[in-house]
Structure formats: structure tokens, C-alpha cells
Design a protein around this motif. Structure first.
Motif, PDB file in Angstrom:
ATOM      1  N   TYR A  61       0.838  -1.208   0.000  1.00 47.62           N
ATOM      2  CA  TYR A  61       0.000   0.000   0.000  1.00 47.62           C
ATOM      3  C   TYR A  61       0.869   1.254   0.000  1.00 47.62           C
ATOM      4  O   TYR A  61       0.560   2.240  -0.660  1.00 47.62           O
ATOM      5  CB  TYR A  61      -0.954   0.023   1.200  1.00 47.62           C
ATOM      6  CG  TYR A  61      -2.313  -0.564   0.903  1.00 47.62           C
ATOM      7  CD1 TYR A  61      -3.104  -0.081  -0.140  1.00 47.62           C
ATOM      8  CD2 TYR A  61      -2.826  -1.593   1.671  1.00 47.62           C
ATOM      9  CE1 TYR A  61      -4.347  -0.606  -0.404  1.00 47.62           C
ATOM     10  CE2 TYR A  61      -4.074  -2.133   1.410  1.00 47.62           C
ATOM     11  CZ  TYR A  61      -4.827  -1.638   0.373  1.00 47.62           C
ATOM     12  OH  TYR A  61      -6.071  -2.153   0.110  1.00 47.62           O
ATOM     13  N   GLU A 118      -7.769  -2.932  -2.726  1.00 49.91           N
ATOM     14  CA  GLU A 118      -6.848  -4.070  -2.662  1.00 49.91           C
ATOM     15  C   GLU A 118      -6.485  -4.560  -4.056  1.00 49.91           C
ATOM     16  O   GLU A 118      -5.336  -4.908  -4.320  1.00 49.91           O
ATOM     17  CB  GLU A 118      -7.451  -5.205  -1.843  1.00 49.91           C
ATOM     18  CG  GLU A 118      -7.452  -4.918  -0.367  1.00 49.91           C
ATOM     19  CD  GLU A 118      -8.023  -6.055   0.472  1.00 49.91           C
ATOM     20  OE1 GLU A 118      -8.455  -7.081  -0.098  1.00 49.91           O
ATOM     21  OE2 GLU A 118      -8.032  -5.903   1.696  1.00 49.91           O
ATOM     22  N   MET A 121      -3.967  -2.185  -5.400  1.00 50.57           N
ATOM     23  CA  MET A 121      -2.690  -2.400  -4.725  1.00 50.57           C
ATOM     24  C   MET A 121      -1.989  -3.637  -5.291  1.00 50.57           C
ATOM     25  O   MET A 121      -0.801  -3.610  -5.582  1.00 50.57           O
ATOM     26  CB  MET A 121      -2.915  -2.535  -3.212  1.00 50.57           C
ATOM     27  CG  MET A 121      -1.688  -2.873  -2.407  1.00 50.57           C
ATOM     28  SD  MET A 121      -1.544  -4.618  -2.002  1.00 50.57           S
ATOM     29  CE  MET A 121      -2.932  -4.872  -0.936  1.00 50.57           C
TER      30      MET A 121
END
Length: 162
Positions: A61, A118, A121
Motif C-alpha cells: 500500500y 486491494e 494495490m
């Protein structure tokens, strides 16, 4: 998902998926449909930089954050993804490591699972082994200094022995 990605198959260098989550069920399907460089990523695993990050999730991240800051990511206009990215919280833990808020802590604040954040990422997760990355960066720096330098010949050693 596979049908969607198939349209981009010739442009995809690699696919990263959540090994510990629902994405794990797609791994064999990706390979069966001819995708190459399919990487399972467990964001709960150890980081490559334990003095800086609590786990791989924090490392990836933070790397995505830096990509945004450096202007390497553009064209993101999906409101849900933007909201999920903006809702992520981090802290510096007592060991001085970046730690991303857990999904459980976020739920307590009324924040749903950041599935799209997510996915983004993971899409930008560089899982190139450190030594390989080192030599790639050295080669790129050398080519930048010497633009007329010839490209290296492809090495087919692995193909010959396999």
C-alpha cells in the motif's frame, strides 16, 4: 473475471492475486487459460523491509501511495476505488513500522472491505525478487548513460534445460 482479462492478455506482463483470499480460487484458471507470470500474493506475509513495514500489506500500500505521489498512476476515475483508497488508515507502530489498519478495525468505523483498493494495490505490486530488481535497475541506468548501447541478446538457457 477471466473473460474480462483475456481481452488484455497480450498486454499483461503479470497477474497478481490474493493468495489468502477469494482470488486463490482463480490461480489455476489463469494458468489453464494461458496466462503467464501468475503470482499469488499473501499480504499478511513478511515484508521485504521489516525495519520499515509491519507486513507485506503495508509495504505494497505504501508503494502504491508513492506511485500516486510520483504521478505514476493516472486515469483513476472510479469513485468507489477512490473512496476506498481515501478511507485507508495507517499508523506508525511502537517498532517504527508502517502498519495499515486491519479490516476489522475499519469495520468498527463503518467502513466496508476495500476490495477495489486491494485489487489496485495488487495490480501495482512489484514482486520481482530483490536481486533481479537490482540488476534490472543497474542495466536501465547503464542504458540511460549510454543510449547507443546494444540490447543484450535474449538468454534461452532456462528454455533449453526445461
Amino acid at each position: 473475471m477471466i473473460a474480462f482479462l483475456t481481452t488484455f492478455k497480450d498486454r499483461l506482463e503479470e497477474i497478481n492475486f490474493d493468495r489468502a483470499g477469494v482470488g486463490a480460487y482463480f490461480a489455476t484458471d489463469f494458468e489453464n487459460f494461458g496466462f503467464i507470470n501468475v503470482n499469488g500474493v499473501n499480504v499478511g506475509a513478511a515484508t521485504d523491509f521489516p525495519d520499515r513495514y509491519r507486513n507485506l500489506k503495508a509495504q505494497l500500500y505504501w508503494s502504491l501511495r508513492e506511485r500516486f505521489q510520483n504521478g505514476e498512476v493516472s486515469g483513476l476515475d472510479d469513485e468507489v476505488s477512490i473512496a476506498q483508497l481515501a478511507s485507508l488508515r495507517y499508523e506508525i507502530n511502537p517498532r517504527g513500522q508502517v502498519q495499515i489498519e486491519s479490516k476489522e478495525e475499519a469495520r468498527k468505523r463503518g467502513v466496508k472491505s476495500p476490495d477495489r483498493a486491494e485489487a489496485l494495490m495488487l495490480a501495482f505490486a512489484d514482486r520481482t525478487p530483490g536481486i533481479l530488481r537490482y540488476y534490472q535497475e543497474r542495466a536501465e541506468a547503464e542504458r540511460a548513460k549510454n543510449p547507443d548501447m546494444a540490447e543484450p541478446e535474449p538468454d534461452d538457457y532456462l528454455e533449453r534445460i526445461l
